[in-house]
Design an enzyme around this catalytic site. Sequence first.
Site, PDB file in Angstrom:
ATOM      1  N   SER A 129       1.355  -0.952  -0.017  1.00  0.00           N
ATOM      2  CA  SER A 129      -0.154  -0.299  -0.171  1.00  0.00           C
ATOM      3  C   SER A 129       0.816   1.398   0.218  1.00  0.00           C
ATOM      4  CB  SER A 129      -0.658  -0.002   1.098  1.00  0.00           C
ATOM      5  OG  SER A 129      -1.229   1.468   0.960  1.00  0.00           O
ATOM      6  N   LYS A 183      -4.811  -6.867   2.532  1.00  0.00           N
ATOM      7  CA  LYS A 183      -4.397  -5.608   1.570  1.00  0.00           C
ATOM      8  C   LYS A 183      -6.098  -5.038   1.368  1.00  0.00           C
ATOM      9  CE  LYS A 183      -2.795  -2.179  -1.570  1.00  0.00           C
ATOM     10  NZ  LYS A 183      -2.994  -2.525  -2.222  1.00  0.00           N
ATOM     11  N   HIS A 186      -7.724  -3.359   4.304  1.00  0.00           N
ATOM     12  CA  HIS A 186      -6.727  -1.928   4.343  1.00  0.00           C
ATOM     13  C   HIS A 186      -8.106  -0.840   3.175  1.00  0.00           C
ATOM     14  CE1 HIS A 186      -4.803   1.150   2.515  1.00  0.00           C
ATOM     15  NE2 HIS A 186      -4.237   1.209   3.183  1.00  0.00           N
ATOM     16  N   ASN A 187      -7.693  -1.374   2.131  1.00  0.00           N
ATOM     17  CA  ASN A 187      -8.628  -0.724   1.155  1.00  0.00           C
ATOM     18  C   ASN A 187      -9.724  -0.472   1.332  1.00  0.00           C
ATOM     19  OD1 ASN A 187      -6.566  -0.823   0.134  1.00  0.00           O
ATOM     20  ND2 ASN A 187      -6.283  -1.662  -2.511  1.00  0.00           N
ATOM     21  N   GLU A 190      -9.953   1.897   3.510  1.00  0.00           N
ATOM     22  CA  GLU A 190      -9.568   3.781   2.918  1.00  0.00           C
ATOM     23  C   GLU A 190     -11.368   4.046   1.760  1.00  0.00           C
ATOM     24  OE1 GLU A 190      -6.507   2.932   0.562  1.00  0.00           O
ATOM     25  OE2 GLU A 190      -7.342   3.662  -1.165  1.00  0.00           O
TER      26      GLU A 190
HETATM   27  P1  NDP Z   1       1.393  -0.153 -14.727  1.00  0.00           P
HETATM   28  O1  NDP Z   1      -0.543  -0.472 -15.498  1.00  0.00           O
HETATM   29  O2  NDP Z   1       2.341   0.593 -14.263  1.00  0.00           O
HETATM   30  O3  NDP Z   1       2.020  -1.493 -15.382  1.00  0.00           O
HETATM   31  C1  NDP Z   1       1.975  -2.717 -15.747  1.00  0.00           C
HETATM   32  C2  NDP Z   1       3.102  -3.825 -15.930  1.00  0.00           C
HETATM   33  O4  NDP Z   1       2.405  -4.798 -15.628  1.00  0.00           O
HETATM   34  C3  NDP Z   1       4.335  -3.529 -16.867  1.00  0.00           C
HETATM   35  O5  NDP Z   1       5.137  -3.605 -16.292  1.00  0.00           O
HETATM   36  C4  NDP Z   1       3.772  -4.608 -17.776  1.00  0.00           C
HETATM   37  O6  NDP Z   1       4.311  -4.944 -19.053  1.00  0.00           O
HETATM   38  C5  NDP Z   1       3.197  -5.720 -16.733  1.00  0.00           C
HETATM   39  N1  NDP Z   1       2.284  -6.333 -17.878  1.00  0.00           N
HETATM   40  C6  NDP Z   1       0.743  -6.473 -17.564  1.00  0.00           C
HETATM   41  N2  NDP Z   1      -0.215  -7.376 -18.574  1.00  0.00           N
HETATM   42  C7  NDP Z   1       1.611  -8.220 -18.469  1.00  0.00           C
HETATM   43  C8  NDP Z   1       0.967  -9.993 -18.965  1.00  0.00           C
HETATM   44  N3  NDP Z   1       0.246 -10.051 -19.478  1.00  0.00           N
HETATM   45  N4  NDP Z   1       2.242 -10.030 -19.081  1.00  0.00           N
HETATM   46  C9  NDP Z   1       3.770  -9.817 -18.208  1.00  0.00           C
HETATM   47  N5  NDP Z   1       3.496  -9.058 -17.991  1.00  0.00           N
HETATM   48  C10 NDP Z   1       2.467  -7.837 -18.426  1.00  0.00           C
HETATM   49  O7  NDP Z   1       0.110  -1.143 -13.476  1.00  0.00           O
HETATM   50  P2  NDP Z   1       0.527  -0.643 -11.709  1.00  0.00           P
HETATM   51  O8  NDP Z   1       2.528  -0.240 -11.363  1.00  0.00           O
HETATM   52  O9  NDP Z   1       0.092   0.539 -11.840  1.00  0.00           O
HETATM   53  O10 NDP Z   1       0.465  -1.931 -11.115  1.00  0.00           O
HETATM   54  C11 NDP Z   1       1.174  -3.259 -11.268  1.00  0.00           C
HETATM   55  C12 NDP Z   1       0.316  -3.533  -9.739  1.00  0.00           C
HETATM   56  O11 NDP Z   1       0.142  -2.966  -8.523  1.00  0.00           O
HETATM   57  C13 NDP Z   1      -1.693  -3.847 -10.001  1.00  0.00           C
HETATM   58  O12 NDP Z   1      -1.921  -5.047  -9.969  1.00  0.00           O
HETATM   59  C14 NDP Z   1      -1.655  -3.235  -8.855  1.00  0.00           C
HETATM   60  O13 NDP Z   1      -3.466  -2.987  -9.213  1.00  0.00           O
HETATM   61  C15 NDP Z   1      -0.961  -3.019  -8.462  1.00  0.00           C
HETATM   62  N6  NDP Z   1      -0.859  -1.595  -7.552  1.00  0.00           N
HETATM   63  C16 NDP Z   1      -1.151   0.002  -7.632  1.00  0.00           C
HETATM   64  C17 NDP Z   1      -1.149   0.823  -7.516  1.00  0.00           C
HETATM   65  C18 NDP Z   1      -1.386   1.863  -7.926  1.00  0.00           C
HETATM   66  O14 NDP Z   1      -0.803   2.975  -6.788  1.00  0.00           O
HETATM   67  N7  NDP Z   1      -0.984   2.362  -9.191  1.00  0.00           N
HETATM   68  C19 NDP Z   1      -0.583   1.122  -5.526  1.00  0.00           C
HETATM   69  C20 NDP Z   1      -1.413  -1.010  -5.074  1.00  0.00           C
HETATM   70  C21 NDP Z   1      -1.213  -1.828  -5.711  1.00  0.00           C
HETATM   71  P3  NDP Z   1       4.561  -4.440 -20.532  1.00  0.00           P
HETATM   72  O15 NDP Z   1       5.686  -2.831 -20.053  1.00  0.00           O
HETATM   73  O16 NDP Z   1       5.574  -5.568 -21.141  1.00  0.00           O
HETATM   74  O17 NDP Z   1       3.210  -3.580 -21.234  1.00  0.00           O
END
Ligand code: NDP
Length: 475
Positions: A129, A183, A186-187, A190
């Site tokens: 988080s 988690k 938590h959400n 939130e």
């Molecule tokens: P992004 O959209 O920024 O990044 C997505 C990532 O996933 C990229 O690296 C992408 O790779 C990869 N990806 C997508 N599909 C596939 C696949 N089929 N196989 C392999 N890689 C894949 O996401 P976030 O960083 O925002 O979120 C990531 C996780 O973290 C999610 O579960 C989200 O819910 C969670 N999260 C997010 C928060 C936030 O504030 N953003 C907070 C807490 C948790 P490529 O570059 O090749 O597309």
Amino acid sequence: EQAEIGLIGLGVMGSNLALNIAEKGNKIAVFNRTPEVTKKFYADAGELQGQIIPCETIEEFVAAIRPPRPIIIMIKAGDPVDQQMEILKPHLENGDIMIDAGNANFRDTIRRFDNLKDSGLTFIGMGVSGGEEGARHGPSIMVGGTEDSWKRVEKVLTSISAKYDNEPCVAWLGNDGAGHFVKTIHNGIEYADMQMIAEIYGILRDGLNLSASEIADVFAEWNKGRLNSYLIEITEKVLRAADPITGKPMVDLILDKAGQKGTGKWSVIEAQNMGVAATAIEAAVAARILSSQKDERESAEKIFGLPKALAAPADKKAFIADLENALLAAKIGAYAQGFAVMSAASKEFGWNLPMPTIARIWRAGCIIRSQFLDEITSAFTKDPHVANLIVTPAFSQMVKDTDAPLRRVVSHAVLSGLPVPALASALGYFDAYRRARGSANLIQAQRDFFGAHGFERIDGVDKPHGPWGSGLDIF
Ligand code: NDP
């Protein structure tokens, strides 16, 4: 030198988490499905490059990590995680640990954990988080998996976690889905916290006709008191910000439609599954749904108009003090409900969730971080198995001090037609929870009347049905 840990998925969260890991002196191997993203990440890593091993193939990536290999998967939640795990699996060896750090549904986590049983590999479901900022500089981390796998990652995770009074905001909470479940709750909390703040804001804006900057002043004041928290702090900042295009308060130009990604809904579903009343969280999720139905609300206002509001209270200062206490009271209700859901799930899934530890690791790093959570930590430390947070000595006193203001605020809002579903549901929860003799005797009588369900008598006399004949007589 091999990497201490690996990370797949250099999106918003993954790249920040990787930099945090590198910065804290841990060597890390990174991989991303699209290799250009890895190249760019490495090129931008500056002085942290020495701690990072960028990899373009899975083979290279796996070979770069010290066994048993902990591999964080921080990618889009859902099917992509299963796909990524399938791709990784053939390259891994006994003892290696795949760690899903995304926002997974804990039931998927349990399934993934179980699927790896007898494979020699293991799985950690890790709730992270704190958004982007938390990932980069110190998130709150909730870990579920085997204790052995936790021991392998404890050092790295402790080094990157947020700290509250030097205590790390990371803990192993139990087996399989425990971390992702916590988690999720938590959400859910939130959602309730944000909704309650928004309802109070609505009263200040529409009931007292205060401007955004005047409301910012109110929140700034509250942030110095018992409501001190990240969410109150950012509320003040949001209310102060001006739109660079028009110069008007930014918040006044934002459409009143709230988005959601699913964890709030999961909290409510699980509360229902566990048979726990989590009315404030339910109200908050429902309020976001109604908020998104802007067109319908506009049509309805044309039909009904708005109810005539009460005159603003003559003593504005006293009313604002009531709002502060009302928010505290309602917040206690929401947190009590969230912890009650976790307590029920802990029994159902055999996790033995440590309540004081959960409150402790939420004190910093995460979105609901606050001084209030320090008070919850103390209350649960003194009484870890208490039935409900609101009956602990510290919180029962707080509720006694604040339930009258909550009652006045909800009454004022209701009589003015201002929607306060989360505040009202917290109040309704207290009123039902504190009353030894409720009105469900009537429901039992009705159930017995139409369905012969029987009931218990208050005098202990053994006569399980009422004198209403077959119940079907009325047809
Ligand atoms: P992004 O959209 O920024 O990044 C997505 C990532 O996933 C990229 O690296 C992408 O790779 C990869 N990806 C997508 N599909 C596939 C696949 N089929 N196989 C392999 N890689 C894949 O996401 P976030 O960083 O925002 O979120 C990531 C996780 O973290 C999610 O579960 C989200 O819910 C969670 N999260 C997010 C928060 C936030 O504030 N953003 C907070 C807490 C948790 P490529 O570059 O090749 O597309």
